[in-house]
Write an enzyme that holds these catalytic residues in place. Structure first.
Site, PDB file in Angstrom:
ATOM      1  N   ARG A   1      59.263  33.001 -33.361  1.00  0.00           N
ATOM      2  CA  ARG A   1      59.338  34.268 -34.110  1.00  0.00           C
ATOM      3  C   ARG A   1      60.665  34.997 -33.898  1.00  0.00           C
ATOM      4  NH1 ARG A   1      53.442  34.116 -33.199  1.00  0.00           N
ATOM      5  NH2 ARG A   1      52.465  34.013 -35.256  1.00  0.00           N
TER       6      ARG A   1
ATOM      7  N   HIS B   1      59.860  24.000 -26.381  1.00  0.00           N
ATOM      8  CA  HIS B   1      58.939  22.885 -26.649  1.00  0.00           C
ATOM      9  C   HIS B   1      59.480  21.589 -26.041  1.00  0.00           C
ATOM     10  CE1 HIS B   1      58.071  25.616 -30.170  1.00  0.00           C
ATOM     11  NE2 HIS B   1      56.848  25.391 -29.738  1.00  0.00           N
TER      12      HIS B   1
END
Ligand code: PAF
Length: 284
Positions: free
Chosen positions: A188, A38
């Site tokens: 995840r 990100h």
């Protein structure tokens, strides 16, 4: 200093001031639980525009009934800290009620792309993504928006939506950030046990092998896909799909296509990992 706003009215007041001052705006939508992938989007955003806006919204409509919406990692304090350090100008933190007020009933479905690959095992997922991204684009009205190439099908669907609906935004895909052993960063990955974490890089290694075979001139794609699935199964993955497709529209690759993408999704214990690699087929 990073401003944090929760309402659309507050957000648009800030954005209006920037636009009046002639400042352009880059936007990075996220679901939080931020990692270096990100932050690479944020860094690229800084190189594209004067102002950088990030949103964090765990979007319920892109999770299926059996999926991990409630358990999805929410790490707002750490996320905020990372975004401050990355010199983000504005963080938008809308609530569920703001994004989906009672009675909201419009959905965007990008047909032809959303039903395949991840869409086949996650029905409704991509309409949830397309709908929330279209709403965020309408709210923020950015000049440019940045998305990770790890979610290549998502990026392709958003590109198609932006084209089909004439949404005035430039889209920029950003290369996947990987651990030293090749595993693509993902929120995840935190679900992996330490044993599974050791096996996880095999997904990317298998994609690299598929790419090498394509580049060496093999064109029996069904066989390559099946053999790759078998390798993953033998290592303990439950492969969902390995698909060699055309980069432009993600349709199954034909023998004379040259610009290809290999898409993969496989469950490893609890998490379902996805990854992809570009491959240029050499034709005689
Ligand atoms: O990639 C994600 O994090 C999400 O799918 C997105 C684009 C922020 C939409 O909720």
């Amino acid at each position: 200093m990073m401003q944090i706003v929760e309402t659309i009215v507050e957000l648009q007041q800030v954005l209006r001031r920037w636009r009046e001052a002639g400042e352009n705006i880059a936007f990075v939508p996220t679901m939080g639980n931020l990692h270096a992938g990100h932050i690479s989007l944020v860094n690229a955003a800084h190189s594209k525009a004067r102002r950088v806006v990030v949103s964090i919204f765990v979007n319920p409509t892109q999770f299926g009934p059996e999926e991990d919406y409630d358990a999805y990692p929410r790490t707002l304090e750490a996320d905020t800290q990372q975004l401050r350090e990355a010199k983000v100008d504005l963080l938008f933190l809308p609530t569920k009620k703001i994004m989906y007020p009672a009675g909201a009933s419009t959905q965007i479905i990008v047909t032809g792309l959303s039903e395949h690959y991840c869409g086949a095992s996650r029905p409704g997922h991509f309409s949830g993504v397309a709908t929330v991204v279209a709403k965020l684009f309408n709210i923020v009205q950015p000049d440019i928006a940045l998305f990770g190439e790890k979610d290549f099908q998502q990026l392709t669907i958003i590109r198609k939506m932006v084209g089909d609906l004439n949404i005035p935004v430039i889209l920029q895909g950003i290369a996947t950030v990987r651990e030293a052993d090749g595993l693509a960063l993902s929120s995840r990955n935190s679900y992996l046990t330490s044993d599974q974490r050791k096996i996880a890089p095999l997904l990317y290694q298998s994609l690299c092998q598929v790419k090498a075979r394509i580049m060496a001139g093999e064109s029996d794609y069904a066989t390559i896909e099946a053999e790759c699935c078998l390798t993953l199964k033998q290592a303990g993955f439950e492969p969902d799909y390995i698909a060699i497709c055309r980069e432009a529209d993600l349709q199954p690759a034909q023998a004379n296509d040259t610009h290809l993408m290999v898409l993969a999704a496989a469950r490893l214990g609890k998490p379902r990992l996805i990854d992809n690699i570009a491959a240029k087929a050499t034709k005689q």
